[in-house]
Design an enzyme around this catalytic site. Structure first.
Site, PDB file in Angstrom:
ATOM      1  CG  ASP A 120      -1.975   0.987   1.274  1.00  0.00           C
ATOM      2  OD1 ASP A 120      -2.375   1.450   0.191  1.00  0.00           O
ATOM      3  OD2 ASP A 120      -2.471   1.311   2.382  1.00  0.00           O
ATOM      4  CG  ASP A 166       0.676   7.793  -3.455  1.00  0.00           C
ATOM      5  OD1 ASP A 166       0.525   8.558  -4.440  1.00  0.00           O
ATOM      6  OD2 ASP A 166       0.244   8.049  -2.328  1.00  0.00           O
ATOM      7  N   GLY A 222      -9.143   5.534   1.410  1.00  0.00           N
ATOM      8  CA  GLY A 222      -9.823   6.282   2.473  1.00  0.00           C
ATOM      9  C   GLY A 222     -11.295   5.913   2.586  1.00  0.00           C
ATOM     10  CG  ASN A 231      -7.091   0.881  -0.384  1.00  0.00           C
ATOM     11  OD1 ASN A 231      -7.379  -0.019  -1.169  1.00  0.00           O
ATOM     12  ND2 ASN A 231      -5.924   1.505  -0.409  1.00  0.00           N
TER      13      ASN A 231
HETATM   14  P1  13P Z   1      -9.179   4.441   5.815  1.00  0.00           P
HETATM   15  O1  13P Z   1      -8.330   5.268   6.734  1.00  0.00           O
HETATM   16  O2  13P Z   1     -10.428   5.163   5.417  1.00  0.00           O
HETATM   17  O3  13P Z   1      -9.482   3.111   6.367  1.00  0.00           O
HETATM   18  O4  13P Z   1      -8.360   4.235   4.461  1.00  0.00           O
HETATM   19  C1  13P Z   1      -7.344   3.275   4.369  1.00  0.00           C
HETATM   20  C2  13P Z   1      -6.596   3.394   3.090  1.00  0.00           C
HETATM   21  O5  13P Z   1      -6.999   4.029   2.140  1.00  0.00           O
HETATM   22  C3  13P Z   1      -5.294   2.680   3.017  1.00  0.00           C
HETATM   23  O6  13P Z   1      -4.577   2.997   1.844  1.00  0.00           O
END
Ligand code: 13P
Length: 349
Positions: free
Chosen positions: A83, A105, A224, A266
């Site tokens: 990630d 990213d 997010g 995610n």
């Molecule tokens: P959250 O903080 O909304 O769970 O998002 C996690 C995320 O996007 C990890 O890359």
């Protein structure tokens, strides 16, 4: 079952018209919670680790745990994903370890904080694609910049400062050859996303739909995407936590996204809240206890419950047995001979 290519998992999700949750992990209990939920709901799954998680778990511990999860769950397709890789080297090290997917990213510079230029983003992402695809590894890129900060990674802010421009999304997909594309539509990492329930004016679902219309076969990724349910906030606060009132991304908006090309969603914060609430409850109700299993077991169960709910809501439940994993070496051949396309289908405006 060996670890599966995330590209295969997302191609299958596109065929089936569902989304796949990508859940962050740092330790054994979180991996077990995801696998409990995947078994219960018969779901294929993406497990992902941030740079922070890899550092926390010393890389090899975490990767061996994922291998154990794959060995213990032969009927569940699992993709292991880096990630928010911040550089070519971070992605390369994940690939060398055996991850089957990486996110480069490039929306931020290597410091993980400063927004980059479009050209910088294209260049570093394309370099990762050129390294990853011959090794059968999937690449996710990001265009536009998310809000918030997670594990020290992020530009901060509300998430509405750098929403994705659909024309740039098209150019980025064409020039990089990414398998999946994370877009910024107003979401941000962490618990504090919105100070009221978000409606259409806050989450830019119209931008997501516009991007999907232009790139109808590109797998879109929503970062997010925790929903930050009030029940989970309440448990934390009931047992001594001090969370301020906050709202996450409503499930209905994620489901609207899934109907418009979103294949990877995610989620990290919801699981963190579930774990913390369960541990606080044990500490508050039975302060005489000191065996970590007394609080890690309920924490693991609380996370498994949230993950199973998301798997059902995203539609991946019931799809674990739909397909056989293609070996990563065959995936590499697919990229080389063009059966796995890396050029997006682009529709006219
Ligand atoms: P959250 O903080 O909304 O769970 O998002 C996690 C995320 O996007 C990890 O890359």
């Amino acid at each position: 079952m060996p670890l599966v290519s995330m590209r295969q998992l997302l191609d299958e999700a596109a065929k089936g018209g569902y989304g796949v949750g990508a859940f962050n992990v740092n330790d054994m209990e979180q991996i077990q919670a995801i696998m409990m939920a995947a078994r219960q709901t018969k779901s294929p799954v993406i497990v992902q680790a941030s740079r922070g998680a890899r550092a926390f778990a010393e890389d090899l511990y975490l990767f061996r745990l994922i291998q154990a999860a794959a060995e213990l769950n032969p009927d569940i397709p699992i993709a292991m994903h880096q990630d928010h890789g911040n550089s070519f080297e971070t992605c390369k090290s994940a690939i060398e370890l055996g991850y089957t997917s990486v996110m480069m990213d490039g929306s931020l510079r290597e410091d993980g904080k400063t927004p980059s230029t479009f050209e910088e983003n294209v260049e570093v992402t394309r370099r990762v694609v050129e390294y990853a695809h011959p090794r059968g590894v999937t690449v996710e890129g990001e265009i536009g910049v998310l809000g918030g900060v997670e594990d020290g990674h992020g530009a901060g802010g509300s998430g509405l400062e750098h929403v994705t421009d659909p024309d740039q999304a098209v150019a980025f997909a064409e020039r990089t050859g990414v398998d999946a594309l994370a877009i910024a539509i107003g979401t941000s990492h962490g618990a504090y996303k919105f100070s009221k329930k978000p409606d259409g004016s806050v989450l830019k679902m119209d931008i997501l739909i516009a991007i999907h219309k232009r790139l109808p076969r590109t797998h879109l990724v929503m970062h997010g995407s925790s929903s930050v349910p009030k029940e989970l906030q309440d448990i934390v606060n009931q047992y001594g936590g001090k969370l301020k009132p906050t709202w996450g991304v409503p499930i209905e908006e994620i489901q609207l996204g899934i109907r418009n090309g979103v294949r990877k969603i995610n989620v990290d914060t919801d699981n963190r809240l579930a774990i913390t609430g369960a541990i606080r409850k044990v500490f508050a109700e039975t302060p005489e206890k000191f065996d970590p299993r007394d609080y890690l077991k309920p924490a693991r169960e609380a996370m498994a419950k949230v993950v199973a709910e998301r798997m059902t809501e995203f539609g991946q439940a019931g799809h674990a047995g739909d397909y056989k994993p293609i070996p990563i070496s065959e995936i590499a051949k697919g990229y080389a001979n063009g059966t796995l396309t890396t050029q997006p289908l682009v529709a006219a405006k």
